[in-house]
Design a protein around this motif. Structure first.
Motif, PDB file in Angstrom:
ATOM      1  N   SER A  18     110.718  45.509-102.988  1.00 13.15           N
ATOM      2  CA  SER A  18     110.820  44.587-104.123  1.00 13.15           C
ATOM      3  C   SER A  18     109.847  44.978-105.228  1.00 13.15           C
ATOM      4  CB  SER A  18     110.534  43.158-103.659  1.00 13.15           C
ATOM      5  OG  SER A  18     111.510  42.712-102.741  1.00 13.15           O
ATOM      6  N   SER A  22     110.848  46.671-109.226  1.00 11.80           N
ATOM      7  CA  SER A  22     110.589  45.819-110.392  1.00 11.80           C
ATOM      8  C   SER A  22     109.473  46.344-111.284  1.00 11.80           C
ATOM      9  CB  SER A  22     110.264  44.392-109.931  1.00 11.80           C
ATOM     10  OG  SER A  22     109.208  44.375-108.987  1.00 11.80           O
ATOM     11  N   ARG A  25     108.724  45.242-115.289  1.00 17.26           N
ATOM     12  CA  ARG A  25     109.207  43.890-115.610  1.00 17.26           C
ATOM     13  C   ARG A  25     108.506  42.871-114.723  1.00 17.26           C
ATOM     14  NH1 ARG A  25     112.970  41.918-111.897  1.00 17.26           N
ATOM     15  NH2 ARG A  25     113.781  43.459-110.411  1.00 17.26           N
ATOM     16  N   ASN A  27     108.055  40.182-112.034  1.00 19.87           N
ATOM     17  CA  ASN A  27     108.714  39.762-110.794  1.00 19.87           C
ATOM     18  C   ASN A  27     107.676  39.031-109.952  1.00 19.87           C
ATOM     19  OD1 ASN A  27     110.577  39.357-108.795  1.00 19.87           O
ATOM     20  ND2 ASN A  27     110.560  41.463-108.035  1.00 19.87           N
ATOM     21  N   PRO A 132     105.231  43.648-111.459  1.00 24.31           N
ATOM     22  CA  PRO A 132     105.395  42.747-110.303  1.00 24.31           C
ATOM     23  C   PRO A 132     104.066  42.111-109.926  1.00 24.31           C
ATOM     24  CG  PRO A 132     105.467  45.043-109.602  1.00 24.31           C
ATOM     25  CD  PRO A 132     105.466  45.060-111.094  1.00 24.31           C
ATOM     26  N   TRP A 155     111.596  30.840-110.047  1.00 24.32           N
ATOM     27  CA  TRP A 155     111.515  32.186-110.610  1.00 24.32           C
ATOM     28  C   TRP A 155     111.159  33.230-109.566  1.00 24.32           C
ATOM     29  CZ3 TRP A 155     109.368  33.866-115.940  1.00 24.32           C
ATOM     30  CH2 TRP A 155     110.187  33.373-116.958  1.00 24.32           C
ATOM     31  N   GLY A 157     110.937  36.078-106.950  1.00 28.48           N
ATOM     32  CA  GLY A 157     111.846  37.173-106.662  1.00 28.48           C
ATOM     33  C   GLY A 157     112.012  37.428-105.182  1.00 28.48           C
TER      34      GLY A 157
END
Length: 269
Positions: A18, A22, A25, A27, A132, A155, A157
């Motif tokens: 994960s 990301s 951006r 996350n 992230p 929100w 992730g």
């Protein structure tokens, strides 16, 4: 123990994937662990692997005096401008939420309540952070965050839960032990919550993420709230739901399972 270790490794790989998916951006990734020493080992493990692949790894701790996630990230970025560099993979690990007391003392809001309030109302302000963020929480604080900052929680992730075997010795300093007791006492605020509100939270979570590891903890809180309201039939149902989820998620020998069984036995359902 083998089951716990295998599940932990799978969750660690999921967390790493994960993070790597990301870069560049925002996350929000929620990591849950109730053992500080094991948590630190996990952080060291993923930071070592990511650093070897060229990722810039940073840690930040929530300020007890100003418990704002947005503010601590702003302070970190001002000190580490590389975090805002385009094309440079980076990750921020957030610690310290377990050190925020739920006791109000002379303040209108406790440090925990201030953190939840800030998280709920500054979510949009986090958009500027293009990396992230792994936020480490205890199971209790994760449950409270999902209840008191549902917009922020939506929100997320991903949620990654890690548990340490009870056979592994854990040495707590006297200061840590005292802090732990204070935090546990503070959780009474959530135990006294309205069962209707807790049930709504469970229903919302079931519709969004029926496999969420937080459901067991929410059912346990719901059962405690029913006991306080002298609604024992409902309490027994909620305790048994929590027990079933904990057994399936963590195994029959996990301490959370033992706690639920003890609650059922002690209250003589």
């Amino acid at each position: 123990m083998e089951k716990d270790s295998s599940q932990n490794q799978r969750n660690l790989r999921r967390l790493l994937m994960s993070v790597q998916a990301s870069y560049g951006r925002l996350n929000l990734l929620i990591a849950i662990c109730d053992n500080r020493r094991y948590r630190d080992e996990l952080i060291g493990s993923y930071e070592k692997e990511l650093t070897a692949k060229g990722t810039s790894c940073h840690r930040v701790r929530i300020d007890r005096q100003q418990p704002s996630l947005k503010q601590c990230l702003k302070d970190l970025v001002s000190q580490e401008p590389v975090l805002m560099s385009v094309g440079k993979p980076a990750i921020v690990t957030v610690l310290g939420t377990d050190e925020l007391l739920g006791i109000r003392l002379n303040e209108l809001k406790s440090a925990q309540e201030q953190f939840f309030f800030s998280a709920q109302w500054t979510r949009e302000g986090l958009r500027d952070f293009k990396f992230p963020i792994v936020i480490w929480l205890t199971p209790e604080i994760a449950t409270s965050l999902s209840q008191q900052a549902p917009d922020f929680w939506s929100w997320r992730g991903g949620v990654f839960e890690f548990s340490q075997s009870i056979s592994v010795p854990i040495n707590f300093s006297s200061a840590t032990y005292e802090l732990s007791n204070q935090v546990e006492s503070a959780q009474e605020n959530f135990t006294n919550a309205n069962p209707v509100d807790l049930q709504k939270q469970i229903d919302n979570l079931l519709s969004q993420d029926p496999d969420s590891p937080l459901l067991a903890s929410l059912y346990n809180s719901l059962a405690d709230a029913y006991v306080n309201n002298i609604q024992y039939n409902q309490a027994e149902y909620a305790y048994r739901k929590a027990l079933d989820l904990y057994e399936r998620q963590l195994g029959e020998r996990h301490p959370n399972v033992a706690t639920i069984i003890n609650n059922l036995a002690f209250k003589k359902f």
